[in-house]
Design an enzyme around this catalytic site. Structure first.
Site, short mmCIF file in Angstrom:
data_model
loop_
_atom_site.label_atom_id
_atom_site.label_comp_id
_atom_site.label_asym_id
_atom_site.label_seq_id
_atom_site.Cartn_x
_atom_site.Cartn_y
_atom_site.Cartn_z
N SER A 160 0.83 -1.20 0.00
CA SER A 160 0.00 0.00 0.00
C SER A 160 0.86 1.25 0.00
O SER A 160 1.56 1.52 -0.97
CB SER A 160 -0.98 -0.04 1.18
OG SER A 160 -2.17 0.66 0.86
N LYS B 15 -21.82 16.38 10.69
CA LYS B 15 -20.68 16.68 11.54
C LYS B 15 -20.33 15.52 12.47
O LYS B 15 -19.17 15.30 12.80
CB LYS B 15 -20.98 17.94 12.37
CG LYS B 15 -19.83 18.41 13.24
CD LYS B 15 -18.63 18.79 12.39
CE LYS B 15 -17.50 19.34 13.23
NZ LYS B 15 -16.31 19.65 12.42
#
Length: 378
Positions: free
Chosen positions: A182, A235
């Site tokens: 990765s 949020k």
């Protein structure tokens, strides 16, 4: 019974403090002992005084330049000894770089999880070291030694871009250790030649944007209530006390898709492959060294000595240079040691109330998201 447990915990805490103090004093004594000269004869004393005088003159005439580019005066042995105690107790862990003579190739280690600062990886140290190597006319090139599962998108890309800048004037090669996956593979794409050990695992081209943990059902079952007051309907997304909505899943997916597009584009450019061919390989899986070579993700398989010889042949016409190691090692002083000891003691005393490890990793992940990261625990 409860009082006995509290007393036992308090005694254990005091024992940890006492042991930490003893260890700190012992370490400080060893620092002074290391800096103190052994008994010398007259000739050795004269030679030592002459060397100190030369060092002092050089320090006055030519200030040293640290890795960040700021000027600082070289410290004398007397200064170092006088600061030994405070240095051991409060040092910040910035490692020294090896002294080299003549032309050399740098073996630059990228190990552990790629994040801002960790036990085996430090972003600032890495960038400062690349700066130093680029400005050193004796340095002829970098061979990355990568042994990493990857890490944060930001740090992986920042390291990649900095190595590309270095590569405009000097060659960069990459050698893969046991795991270069990765973000580890992402950084290797900054090199013009990639070699893996025959037992390397690499690839894992993909992105983790984040994880949602919904504990609302469990909390409701046991009568636990948790509410986060917030403005903005998304949020609080990702918090354990609120189920994820379809819109929030789409938001996080868009983050993952954008990072994925960046990753696959970099691989395509670095490996001279079409974007479609890269996407066909980039489903997040890992590859053995043989598989990676067959799919064009690396150039060859061999040993460390093989890649040093390959750089010598391809870049320097067969001329050989010495190899200098550059690796980050966090050096914790007594202050950090004390905090760590206390933290471990508290963890043991509160183990009965701790969350299961997999759950704790989700609530407080080791890396910031989004991430180019591979883990068997995913």
């Amino acid at each position: 019974m409860a009082g006995n447990k509290q007393n036992a915990g308090f005694i254990a805490f005091i024992c940890v403090i006492v042991l930490a103090v003893i260890a700190g004093v012992a370490g400080t004594v060893s620092v002074f002992r290391h800096d103190s000269p052994a008994v010398m004869d007259d000739d050795e004393i004269i030679s030592e005084l002459e060397n100190d005088a030369e060092d002092a003159a050089a320090a006055d005439d030519a200030p040293a330049q640290d890795a960040s580019g700021s000027k600082k005066r070289r410290s004398s042995k007397k200064d170092d000894a006088s600061r030994a105690f405070s240095f051991y107790f409060f040092k910040n862990g910035k490692p020294s770089v090896p002294a080299h003579r003549g032309n050399y190739i740098a073996r630059l280690y990228i190990t552990g999880t790629i994040t801002g600062a960790g036990d085996s990886y430090n972003q600032k140290w890495l960038l400062d070291t690349i700066d130093e190597l680029e400005n050193d006319e004796n340095n002829k090139g970098i061979i990355l030694f990568i042994n990493s599962p990857g890490g944060a998108v930001y740090e992986s890309d920042e390291a990649y871009l900095r190595l590309l800048e270095y590569r405009k004037s000097k060659p960069v090669y990459a050698y893969m250790g046991s795991l270069a996956a990765s973000g580890g593979y992402y950084i290797s794409c900054a090199s013009s030649y990639i070699m893996a050990n025959r037992n390397t695992l690499t690839g894992s081209i993909g992105v983790i944007a984040g994880e949602f943990l919904d504990l609302t059902g469990l909390m409701q079952k046991y009568g636990v209530k948790s509410e986060t007051i917030h403005a903005g309907k998304n949020k609080n997304m990702g918090n354990y006390n609120e189920p994820a909505t379809d819109e929030q899943r789409q938001i996080m997916q868009s983050v993952a898709d954008e990072c994925y597009e960046q990753f696959t584009g970099i691989v395509a450019e670095s490996r001279s492959m079409s974007r479609a061919d890269v996407v066909a390989l980039a489903d997040g899986r890992i590859y053995t060294a043989q598989q990676a070579k067959r799919n064009g993700l690396i150039d060859d398989i061999g040993s460390w000595d093989d890649i040093v010889s390959r750089m010598s042949e391809r870049e320097f016409g067969g001329k050989e240079y010495a190899v200098e190691d550059y690796s980050y090692e966090r050096q914790d002083g007594f202050y950090r040691y004390l905090l760590g000891s206390v933290s471990r003691a508290v963890d043991r005393l509160s183990a009965s109330a701790a969350l299961p490890a997999p759950l704790e990793r989700i609530i407080e992940p080791d890396i910031p998201f989004p991430a180019y990261y591979f883990s068997w625990q995913q």
